[in-house]
Design an enzyme around this catalytic site. Structure first.
Site, PDB file in Angstrom:
ATOM      1  N   GLY A 215       0.806  -1.215   0.000  1.00 27.20           N
ATOM      2  CA  GLY A 215       0.000   0.000   0.000  1.00 27.20           C
ATOM      3  C   GLY A 215       0.832   1.255   0.000  1.00 27.20           C
ATOM      4  N   ILE A 217       1.311   3.655   2.285  1.00 27.21           N
ATOM      5  CA  ILE A 217       2.154   4.031   3.433  1.00 27.21           C
ATOM      6  C   ILE A 217       3.484   3.259   3.408  1.00 27.21           C
ATOM      7  CG2 ILE A 217       2.326   4.069   5.971  1.00 27.21           C
ATOM      8  CD1 ILE A 217      -0.633   4.919   6.007  1.00 27.21           C
ATOM      9  N   GLU A 236       5.449 -10.766   6.611  1.00 24.42           N
ATOM     10  CA  GLU A 236       4.563 -11.760   5.990  1.00 24.42           C
ATOM     11  C   GLU A 236       4.562 -11.574   4.479  1.00 24.42           C
ATOM     12  OE1 GLU A 236       1.374 -10.601   8.439  1.00 24.42           O
ATOM     13  OE2 GLU A 236       0.244  -9.702   6.809  1.00 24.42           O
TER      14      GLU A 236
END
Ligand code: COA
Length: 435
Positions: A215, A217, A236
């Protein structure tokens, strides 16, 4: 040792599914869509009923979760993505709340059956091994515990190393299909996300080990790390943002106490560059989610810095990340695994970073969580909280001190309202905290 395989058609392969079965799909970018559509054809033909479908978030079509299949397929996901969200919110499909680290345990402990695992793998090597590529997560556990594993041999699946490598003998039925993996769709960080990225980057020390998701950020944070040294990745998932830092030598894993020099992940979602990067790359280990997301493994890495985002936070630091009020939105994913794991790490920094308002201008910081909102990261687990207005550390702070700190990074237009709510909640003593 099995070195070859005989492929059948997708329609033939999915005959292994019986009514009442539990079916696992490999995740995210690597859904075996050719098998999914053959399974749905059987559903439409009235050949199946009450088949449970499990997976982490998936990209691409997910027709089995649609109302037309009520009573035929029951979608019980470990994480809800955009393709099944409407069906989950309408009640046709459902969600199993579970820490990402423990999704594999549901299968391995027998709590959840896996009758048929439907996965994608790369073509076999000269030793008879194939790779699960971008989806090891709970998929390896599903294969280990299934009655039948159906694998699509797909030359677009990268030959990722680590637990991802399995022998052909673990697979029962083979199908060939070369549909490309789903690419991630990136949004360019806007001004707010860039400001959040800068605040997070200031918290990241040389030698830190990083976890962050996909994403705007994470991309904004990674874009600020060009002058850092000896960063590592234990996560992950990772996406394109890390590739440039690996090329520059900023991410080299040199400071990692375990898996030194390696980038460790359990699933991947990026552009074709990411899939090409992991192909045959000894620098990348794609491992079981019971390893990558185990807080006690994570805590062995010093300066573990975990950056995750959220939908809402209250003035005491309770974080909602999986629902908007009672409307289920996503899942816990690995957020709690990494927030807790990094809090136990020497010099670790658990960070929740989010814009202070939604794109529609609604404050994401509220006196209380919206009725029905799911607490994902509890206030006991909270350390750093970052918005575009700054970074505050809540750890070791009282409820009243937290209210003051969280208010200080809220949108200026709601700070007075938050302060008033704190006075109502804590009484006039709050004025001493506010001094
Ligand atoms: N009140 C009402 N609506 C809100 C809201 C709030 N407080 N906060 C966000 N929304 C709305 C947004 O307006 C947006 O609506 P839209 O789709 O109509 O535009 C929607 O909710 C999604 O918000 P956004 O901020 O775009 O979310 P995101 O795509 O960045 O995802 C999470 C954020 C928290 C849902 C996601 O990161 C997640 O599921 N996290 C949990 C799992 C996790 O952290 N895993 C580890 C990292 S991989």
């Amino acid at each position: 040792m099995q070195l070859t395989y005989k492929a059948v058609s997708a329609a033939e392969a999915v005959k292994a599914i019986k009514s009442g079965d539990h079916v696992h799909l490999s995740s995210v970018a690597s859904v075996p869509q050719v098998l999914v559509s053959a399974m749905c054809d059987r559903g439409r033909a009235g050949e199946l009923k009450d088949v449970h479908i499990h997976h982490l978030h998936t990209e691409g079509a997910a027709a089995y979760a649609e109302p037309e299949f009520e009573g035929v397929f029951q979608h019980d996901a470990f994480f809800v993505g955009g393709n099944t969200r409407k069906s989950v919110q309408a009640g046709y499909a459902d969600y199993i709340p579970v820490l990402l680290s423990e999704t594999q345990k549901l299968y391995r402990s027998g709590i959840l059956k896996c009758n048929v695992a439907m996965v994608q793998v790369c073509p076999p090597d000269e030793h008879g091994y194939v790779s699960l590529g971008t989806s090891v997560d709970a998929t390896l556990a599903a294969i280990e515990t299934s009655d039948y594993t159906i694998a699509v041999i797909n030359k677009n699946v990268p030959r990722a190393l680590g637990d991802a490598m399995i022998p052909l003998s673990m697979i029962d039925i083979f199908v060939e299909d070369n549909t490309p993996l789903e690419p991630a769709h990136f949004s360019t960080p806007d001004e707010t996300e860039i400001a959040i990225g800068k605040h997070c980057a200031e918290l990241i020390e040389d030698g830190a080990c990083l976890q962050m998701g996909i994403g705007a950020i994470p991309n904004a944070v990674l874009a600020c790390l060009g002058n850092h040294k000896n960063l590592g990745v234990h996560t992950e998932m990772f996406a394109d943002g890390v590739l440039e830092l690996v090329e520059k030598g900023v991410i080299n894993g040199a400071s990692k106490e375990i898996d030194r020099g390696k980038l460790v992940a359990t699933f991947l979602m990026g552009s074709q560059h990411v899939y090409d990067f992991v192909n045959n790359n000894p620098q990348v280990l794609m491992q079981d989610v019971g390893y990558t997301n185990d807080p006690f493994v994570i805590s062995q890495l010093s300066k573990m810095t975990a950056i995750n985002t959220a939908l809402q936070i209250d003035i005491t630091g309770q974080v909602c990340a999986d629902s908007i009020g009672t409307k289920h939105y996503s899942g816990v994913g690995g957020q709690v695994d990494f927030i807790y794991g990094s809090s136990r790490s020497k010099g670790g920094k658990p960070i929740i970073a989010m814009p202070s308002v939604t794109k529609k201008g609604l404050s994401k910081i509220s006196p209380t969580l919206t009725l029905g909102a799911g607490v994902v990261t509890s206030r006991n687990h909270m350390h750093w909280f970052v918005t575009e207005h700054g970074a505050v550390n809540l750890y070791g702070k009282t409820l009243q001190e937290r209210a003051k700190l969280i208010t200080s990074v809220a949108d200026p237009s709601v700070r007075e309202e938050l302060e008033k709510a704190a006075f109502e909640r804590f009484g006039s003593h709050y004025r001493f905290v506010c001094k």
